[in-house]
Design a protein around this motif. Structure first.
Motif, PDB file in Angstrom:
ATOM      1  N   ALA A 150      12.170  11.449  -4.391  1.00 40.05           N
ATOM      2  CA  ALA A 150      12.290  11.012  -3.154  1.00 40.05           C
ATOM      3  C   ALA A 150      11.132   9.698  -3.209  1.00 40.05           C
ATOM      4  N   SER A 151       9.943  10.156  -4.004  1.00 38.85           N
ATOM      5  CA  SER A 151       8.821   9.025  -3.731  1.00 38.85           C
ATOM      6  C   SER A 151       8.960   8.311  -4.531  1.00 38.85           C
ATOM      7  N   ALA A 152       9.704   8.297  -5.660  1.00 33.05           N
ATOM      8  CA  ALA A 152       9.979   7.182  -6.504  1.00 33.05           C
ATOM      9  C   ALA A 152      10.917   6.208  -6.073  1.00 33.05           C
ATOM     10  N   GLU A 153      12.039   6.745  -5.527  1.00 36.49           N
ATOM     11  CA  GLU A 153      13.122   6.139  -4.893  1.00 36.49           C
ATOM     12  C   GLU A 153      12.620   4.907  -3.758  1.00 36.49           C
ATOM     13  N   VAL A 154      11.753   5.714  -2.861  1.00 35.57           N
ATOM     14  CA  VAL A 154      11.249   4.927  -1.799  1.00 35.57           C
ATOM     15  C   VAL A 154      10.340   4.100  -2.044  1.00 35.57           C
ATOM     16  N   GLY A 155       9.629   4.605  -3.021  1.00 35.36           N
ATOM     17  CA  GLY A 155       8.273   3.380  -3.677  1.00 35.36           C
ATOM     18  C   GLY A 155       8.814   2.310  -4.302  1.00 35.36           C
ATOM     19  N   VAL A 156      10.295   2.318  -4.969  1.00 34.46           N
ATOM     20  CA  VAL A 156      10.692   1.343  -5.435  1.00 34.46           C
ATOM     21  C   VAL A 156      11.222   0.407  -4.292  1.00 34.46           C
ATOM     22  N   TRP A 211       0.729  -1.249   0.057  1.00 35.54           N
ATOM     23  CA  TRP A 211       0.102   0.051  -0.084  1.00 35.54           C
ATOM     24  C   TRP A 211       0.854   1.271   0.159  1.00 35.54           C
ATOM     25  N   VAL A 212       1.832   1.203   0.691  1.00 37.09           N
ATOM     26  CA  VAL A 212       2.753   2.354   0.689  1.00 37.09           C
ATOM     27  C   VAL A 212       3.561   2.803  -0.640  1.00 37.09           C
ATOM     28  N   TRP A 223       7.117  -2.430 -10.761  1.00 35.69           N
ATOM     29  CA  TRP A 223       8.390  -2.096 -10.261  1.00 35.69           C
ATOM     30  C   TRP A 223       9.291  -1.821 -11.528  1.00 35.69           C
ATOM     31  N   LEU A 224       9.023  -2.602 -12.525  1.00 38.20           N
ATOM     32  CA  LEU A 224       9.861  -2.344 -13.719  1.00 38.20           C
ATOM     33  C   LEU A 224       9.679  -0.952 -14.424  1.00 38.20           C
ATOM     34  N   ILE A 225       8.858  -0.497 -14.295  1.00 38.81           N
ATOM     35  CA  ILE A 225       8.400   0.949 -14.820  1.00 38.81           C
ATOM     36  C   ILE A 225       9.114   2.110 -13.905  1.00 38.81           C
ATOM     37  N   TYR A 226       9.048   1.815 -12.628  1.00 39.49           N
ATOM     38  CA  TYR A 226       9.546   2.811 -11.671  1.00 39.49           C
ATOM     39  C   TYR A 226      11.117   2.647 -11.551  1.00 39.49           C
ATOM     40  N   VAL A 227      11.782   1.506 -11.743  1.00 39.55           N
ATOM     41  CA  VAL A 227      13.138   1.379 -12.017  1.00 39.55           C
ATOM     42  C   VAL A 227      13.483   1.922 -13.321  1.00 39.55           C
ATOM     43  N   ALA A 228      12.974   1.857 -14.212  1.00 37.95           N
ATOM     44  CA  ALA A 228      13.215   2.598 -15.683  1.00 37.95           C
ATOM     45  C   ALA A 228      13.284   4.187 -15.369  1.00 37.95           C
ATOM     46  N   TYR A 229      12.176   4.488 -14.694  1.00 35.66           N
ATOM     47  CA  TYR A 229      12.315   6.127 -14.465  1.00 35.66           C
ATOM     48  C   TYR A 229      13.319   6.415 -13.530  1.00 35.66           C
ATOM     49  N   LEU A 230      13.844   5.718 -12.508  1.00 37.38           N
ATOM     50  CA  LEU A 230      15.224   6.122 -11.923  1.00 37.38           C
ATOM     51  C   LEU A 230      16.284   5.683 -12.571  1.00 37.38           C
ATOM     52  N   MET A 231      16.379   4.925 -13.627  1.00 35.95           N
ATOM     53  CA  MET A 231      17.644   4.809 -14.667  1.00 35.95           C
ATOM     54  C   MET A 231      17.649   6.183 -15.436  1.00 35.95           C
ATOM     55  N   LEU A 232      16.351   6.546 -15.999  1.00 37.26           N
ATOM     56  CA  LEU A 232      16.385   7.780 -16.743  1.00 37.26           C
ATOM     57  C   LEU A 232      16.883   8.850 -15.848  1.00 37.26           C
ATOM     58  N   ARG A 233      16.469   8.898 -14.705  1.00 38.16           N
ATOM     59  CA  ARG A 233      17.077  10.213 -13.665  1.00 38.16           C
ATOM     60  C   ARG A 233      18.650   9.642 -13.790  1.00 38.16           C
ATOM     61  N   PHE A 283       9.857  -0.050  -1.207  1.00 39.17           N
ATOM     62  CA  PHE A 283       8.982  -0.693  -0.796  1.00 39.17           C
ATOM     63  C   PHE A 283       8.230  -1.793  -1.449  1.00 39.17           C
ATOM     64  N   CYS A 284       8.419  -1.374  -2.938  1.00 43.21           N
ATOM     65  CA  CYS A 284       7.920  -2.567  -4.108  1.00 43.21           C
ATOM     66  C   CYS A 284       8.856  -3.570  -4.144  1.00 43.21           C
ATOM     67  N   THR A 285      10.102  -3.518  -3.714  1.00 45.44           N
ATOM     68  CA  THR A 285      11.135  -4.352  -3.886  1.00 45.44           C
ATOM     69  C   THR A 285      10.776  -5.261  -2.416  1.00 45.44           C
ATOM     70  N   ILE A 286      10.389  -4.598  -1.384  1.00 50.47           N
ATOM     71  CA  ILE A 286       9.846  -5.524  -0.248  1.00 50.47           C
ATOM     72  C   ILE A 286       9.179  -6.347  -0.538  1.00 50.47           C
ATOM     73  N   VAL A 287       8.042  -5.952  -1.165  1.00 52.70           N
ATOM     74  CA  VAL A 287       6.483  -6.768  -1.535  1.00 52.70           C
ATOM     75  C   VAL A 287       6.994  -7.795  -2.442  1.00 52.70           C
ATOM     76  N   LEU A 288       7.966  -7.642  -3.273  1.00 52.96           N
ATOM     77  CA  LEU A 288       8.127  -8.651  -4.234  1.00 52.96           C
ATOM     78  C   LEU A 288       9.272  -9.664  -3.521  1.00 52.96           C
ATOM     79  N   LEU A 289       9.835  -9.111  -2.604  1.00 51.04           N
ATOM     80  CA  LEU A 289      10.692 -10.238  -1.907  1.00 51.04           C
ATOM     81  C   LEU A 289      10.033 -11.045  -0.711  1.00 51.04           C
ATOM     82  N   THR A 290       9.133 -10.290  -0.118  1.00 47.50           N
ATOM     83  CA  THR A 290       8.313 -11.031   1.055  1.00 47.50           C
ATOM     84  C   THR A 290       7.289 -11.873   0.427  1.00 47.50           C
TER      85      THR A 290
END
Lengths: 224, 232
Positions: free
Chosen positions: B78-84, B48-49, B119-129, B86-93
């Motif tokens: 900041a929100s994209a980084e932290v979101g990724v 959710w976060v 997760w892939l979309i926002y990692v791509a976003y961070l890569m672009l940054r 938390f999304c990673t935590i979701v995908l690991l747990t």
């Protein structure tokens, strides 16, 4: 000059350049050919199997080949600061974008028209479902790849390591479109299911992202 | 303002420990799944976060394109980084829970696949940054953020159809229906704790991004001044 006028002229210029150099189409064709051959070694399918996996193979080959052409879209305009000239000219940015996207669409459609017979021959393909539906899926799917690809190419041209950046941002966003293209193609080839949902999804995808591209392009073109 | 941050940090720490106590001690053990079900108290709040943060990223990006303020870009980053994260935590747990309960680590189920694509979309976003250079980064990133967010419903629609068309490989007995009230308490406490923790991280990252910007500006200013000095 009107939007259509600028679009038409830019498109004609791009097509003429491509007609004389054949850079994009040659590199795409050879690249797609290599993918077809390598896939055929990698999977070694029978006729029945290939009907099931062909949807995936065809679109992955076209996707990779399209990236080759998309990367060249704007690189051409960097020489002699043509892109800067576009920026200061009063010509509407959306017209430039439309021309580039239509140009890429034509290049990829030509590639598909040339590669499709090769797929049929190499993989012993014979469609169970109606073939005209493949044309619809092909047109909508190609536009889905090309409209975002043209936009992202304009973004990746501004980054370090330009050529790598384009697939990195294009592929994740294109996942639903790819899923739709592959599944629609497979269901037409095998005749097992109706591709209606996927065709509708592709149409929505095209509509949504064409709108987003057109409304954001000027911002990205003028980004400093 | 200066005191708000440490107070918030301490409150978050307290909330996290109480939520941990709730999840590990107070909440009853699930009948069929056993203790492994407790990972759900981290899995769901993280999801959710993460989704909320991606929404914040979208809003901040639109705000940036409209107003071009430095703060909105820092918030988007900041929100994209932290979101990724938390999304990673979701995908690991998820797989840690799925392995004993479903018998497999991963299945291409609609929800799992959608989360992975997100997760892939926002990692791509961070890569672009990371790869974009100079002052145009915020504009390019904001444009991509809008593409990414618009894509999310289409992704969900397509994958749902894709997966409901085929038979499910496993049937997940997710603890969705008829949750024990004590379990609900634990869920809500953890949700509050994770929301606070996520906000704390975003806040920290936001402040870092703003300081980074100031440092860059100071460097640029100094370079300009030393150039002027050399010319005279």
């Amino acid at each position: 000059m009107s939007i259509l006028g600028v679009t038409q002229r830019t498109l004609r210029k791009d097509l003429r350049l491509e007609w004389r150099s054949k850079d994009a189409i040659n590199s795409m064709l050879f690249f797609a050919l290599l993918v077809v051959v390598i896939f055929s070694f990698a999977f070694d399918p029978t006729a029945e199997e290939s009907r099931h996996i062909a949807g995936g193979l065809i679109w992955v080959a076209f996707l990779f080949a399209a990236v080759v052409a998309l990367n060249q879209t704007w690189a051409r305009e960097l020489r002699n600061q043509v892109l800067d000239a576009y920026r200061v000219s009063p010509a509407p940015a959306t017209a430039l974008f439309l021309a580039k996207a239509l140009g890429n669409f034509l290049f990829v459609v030509v590639l598909e028209a040339l590669m499709a017979p090769l797929f049929v021959v190499f993989y012993n393909l014979r469609s169970v479902g109606p073939v005209y539906q493949l044309l619809v899926v092909g047109a909508l799917g190609t536009w889905a790849l090309v409209v975002n690809g043209t936009f992202f190419a304009a973004m990746s041209i501004r980054t370090r390591s330009r050529e790598i950046m384009l697939p990195l941002i294009l592929f994740p966003i294109s996942i639903p479109a790819l899923l739709a293209m592959v599944d629609a193609t497979t269901s037409i080839l095998t005749g097992s299911a109706s591709p209606a949902f996927w065709i509708r999804l592709l149409a929505i995808y095209d509509l949504v992202f064409t709108t987003v591209c057109l409304s954001l392009f000027e911002t990205v073109l003028n980004a400093e | 303002m200066k005191k708000t941050f440490p107070i918030f940090a301490i409150a978050t720490l307290g909330l996290l420990s109480y939520a941990l106590y709730q999840a590990l001690v107070v909440a009853p053990t699930e009948v069929t799944m056993g203790n492994v079900q407790r990972i759900f108290y981290y899995h769901l709040p993280s999801a959710w976060v993460a989704f909320a943060l991606f929404f914040v990223n979208f809003l901040a990006s639109i705000w940036y394109l409209a107003k071009r303020t430095a703060g909105s870009d820092a918030l988007a980053l900041a929100s994209a980084e932290v979101g990724v994260v938390f999304c990673t935590i979701v995908l690991l747990t998820g797989p840690i829970w799925a392995r004993p309960v479903w018998g497999i680590w991963w299945t291409w189920d609609a929800r799992l696949t959608s989360t992975l694509v997100l997760w892939l979309i926002y990692v791509a976003y961070l890569m672009l940054r990371r790869f974009a250079s100079g002052g145009q980064t915020p504009v390019l990133a904001a444009a991509l953020a809008i593409f990414g967010f618009v894509d999310v419903p289409i992704v969900y629609l397509s994958i749902r159809f894709f997966r409901t068309q085929h038979p499910q490989p496993v049937i997940g007995g997710g603890p969705g229906s008829g949750l024990d009230p004590r379990m609900w308490t634990a869920v809500l406490w953890n949700l509050a704790a994770f929301a606070a923790y996520g906000s704390l991280l975003v806040w920290t990252r936001y402040r870092m991004a703003m300081v980074e910007r100031q440092v860059e500006e100071a460097h640029a200013q100094r370079a300009l001044e030393s150039n002027e000095g050399a010319e005279q």
